[in-house]
Scaffold this motif. Sequence first.
Motif, PDB file in Angstrom:
ATOM      1  N   LEU A   1      -0.690  11.017   7.988  1.00  0.00           N
ATOM      2  CA  LEU A   1      -1.665  11.721   7.170  1.00  0.00           C
ATOM      3  C   LEU A   1      -3.018  11.553   7.851  1.00  0.00           C
ATOM      4  O   LEU A   1      -3.532  10.429   7.962  1.00  0.00           O
TER       5      LEU A   1
ATOM      6  N   PRO B   1     -11.140  11.555  12.289  1.00  0.00           N
ATOM      7  CA  PRO B   1     -11.820  10.270  12.129  1.00  0.00           C
ATOM      8  C   PRO B   1     -10.873   9.115  11.774  1.00  0.00           C
ATOM      9  O   PRO B   1     -11.167   7.968  12.119  1.00  0.00           O
ATOM     10  N   ALA B   2      -9.764   9.426  11.083  1.00  0.00           N
ATOM     11  CA  ALA B   2      -8.854   8.345  10.672  1.00  0.00           C
ATOM     12  C   ALA B   2      -7.473   8.909  10.357  1.00  0.00           C
ATOM     13  O   ALA B   2      -7.332  10.113  10.107  1.00  0.00           O
ATOM     14  N   TYR B   3      -6.476   8.057  10.409  1.00  0.00           N
ATOM     15  CA  TYR B   3      -5.126   8.501  10.006  1.00  0.00           C
ATOM     16  C   TYR B   3      -4.324   7.336   9.447  1.00  0.00           C
ATOM     17  O   TYR B   3      -4.623   6.164   9.714  1.00  0.00           O
ATOM     18  N   LEU B   4      -3.330   7.705   8.649  1.00  0.00           N
ATOM     19  CA  LEU B   4      -2.405   6.738   8.062  1.00  0.00           C
ATOM     20  C   LEU B   4      -1.000   7.058   8.563  1.00  0.00           C
ATOM     21  O   LEU B   4      -0.594   8.226   8.569  1.00  0.00           O
TER      22      LEU B   4
ATOM     23  N   ILE C   1      -6.980  12.116   8.058  1.00  0.00           N
ATOM     24  CA  ILE C   1      -8.147  12.337   7.195  1.00  0.00           C
ATOM     25  C   ILE C   1      -9.162  13.137   8.010  1.00  0.00           C
ATOM     26  O   ILE C   1      -9.419  12.805   9.168  1.00  0.00           O
TER      27      ILE C   1
ATOM     28  N   ASP D   1       0.648   1.698   8.826  1.00  0.00           N
ATOM     29  CA  ASP D   1      -0.456   1.464   9.757  1.00  0.00           C
ATOM     30  C   ASP D   1      -1.602   2.416   9.403  1.00  0.00           C
ATOM     31  O   ASP D   1      -1.366   3.468   8.798  1.00  0.00           O
ATOM     32  N   ALA D   2      -2.812   2.036   9.760  1.00  0.00           N
ATOM     33  CA  ALA D   2      -3.982   2.879   9.485  1.00  0.00           C
ATOM     34  C   ALA D   2      -4.987   2.638  10.580  1.00  0.00           C
ATOM     35  O   ALA D   2      -5.215   1.493  10.974  1.00  0.00           O
ATOM     36  N   VAL D   3      -5.558   3.705  11.096  1.00  0.00           N
ATOM     37  CA  VAL D   3      -6.499   3.588  12.215  1.00  0.00           C
ATOM     38  C   VAL D   3      -7.759   4.406  11.918  1.00  0.00           C
ATOM     39  O   VAL D   3      -7.675   5.532  11.432  1.00  0.00           O
ATOM     40  N   ILE D   4      -8.907   3.796  12.179  1.00  0.00           N
ATOM     41  CA  ILE D   4     -10.195   4.499  12.087  1.00  0.00           C
ATOM     42  C   ILE D   4     -10.638   4.818  13.518  1.00  0.00           C
ATOM     43  O   ILE D   4     -10.752   3.912  14.349  1.00  0.00           O
TER      44      ILE D   4
ATOM     45  N   PRO E   1       0.837  -1.210   0.000  1.00  0.00           N
ATOM     46  CA  PRO E   1       0.000   0.000   0.000  1.00  0.00           C
ATOM     47  C   PRO E   1       0.870   1.258   0.000  1.00  0.00           C
ATOM     48  O   PRO E   1       1.609   1.496   0.943  1.00  0.00           O
TER      49      PRO E   1
ATOM     50  N   VAL F   1       2.149   2.887   3.427  1.00  0.00           N
ATOM     51  CA  VAL F   1       1.218   2.998   4.557  1.00  0.00           C
ATOM     52  C   VAL F   1       1.523   1.821   5.494  1.00  0.00           C
ATOM     53  O   VAL F   1       1.204   0.676   5.181  1.00  0.00           O
TER      54      VAL F   1
END
Lengths: 185, 185
Positions: free
Chosen positions: A96, A139-142, A98, A164-167, A72, A162
């Motif tokens: 990053l 709300p979310a980040y990468l 969102i 890690d990614a968290v909602i 990714p 990417v």
Amino acid sequence: MNEIIFQGRKLKSKFSNLIKVKKYAEKIMNEKSRKQSLRMLSYGVYVLSSMSEGTYCVSTVTWVSQASFEPPLISVCIKRESASYEIVKKRGEYFLHILGENQQDMASSFFKPTVLEHGKLNGHEFRLYNELPLLKEVPAYLQCKVVEILENGDHPLFLAEVVDAVINYDCKPLELRKTNWSYGG
Amino acid sequence: MNEIIFQGRKLKSKFSNLIKVKKYAEKIMNEKSRKQSLRMLSYGVYVLSSMSEGTYCVSTVTWVSQASFEPPLISVCIKRESASYEIVKKRGEYFLHILGENQQDMASSFFKPTVLEHGKLNGHEFRLYNELPLLKEVPAYLQCKVVEILENGDHPLFLAEVVDAVINYDCKPLELRKTNWSYGG
């Protein structure tokens, strides 16, 4: 004969002025339609953050796109004349964030230079995660690791994995067109 | 003693299974939130066209962003396993057509391989301009010259200069989110 040559010269000179005027008009037209058509591209509104040698950078960015499923990857273009460009380049990592559709004010607060005051970055709560500033309200980040930089133009392109990614919560993302701001052209 | 060691081994083996299950669950969770958060990025819907050695390619793309004001640059990511990737790489030039909000059907017609039939490309009128296929129905297009290619990942990134841009008519551009398609994750 002299006179014809003379007239010829005058005529040539008039022609060359006309050509200059025409070329100038074309240039203006081209620039106008270039700006107009580039502003038809669609973007979101995001907040990028990083830190290097104790200096934080948090800035609003729009020129973002995914660039690969496996691995990714995403691309982010960062203005060369900015603290973020220097810091992300040195550090090689960033978050990053969102934003949600109701977070336009938050985006505008990061148009200004980054200031740490009363434990907040430009008025927004954060915590350090992996020695990177992570904003709390999003709300979310990468979490991204830079793999390549293209130095062309005034907004060098950072290609990053990417990792890690968290909602944090569900919401509609903020879109540039809905803000009535524009960045492009 | 043997039994304890035996039991010890069993216990260890159980632990290692538990760790495997936990790691697997984390991986699934991470992949899910990665997919979900990457799908929160915003995109337009565009049609890219090119031609090399008499072969046309016309395909729908979404991973597009401006990358510089001066010179005007854009990035487009093209699936490696596609005719467009091969053709744009060989030719080094392409058109990026911007679609209007009512042209979702046109976008879907270019999900399929490019077919030239009855003088149309996948059913759409075009003309050759600078030996590149230019679609007639679109509100605007950019003529682009590739300056760099990043070969990372499954969608190599083509950085290109916008050498010309034309507006045919005013309209709202097609946005990926409004189509209910998604491309990202």
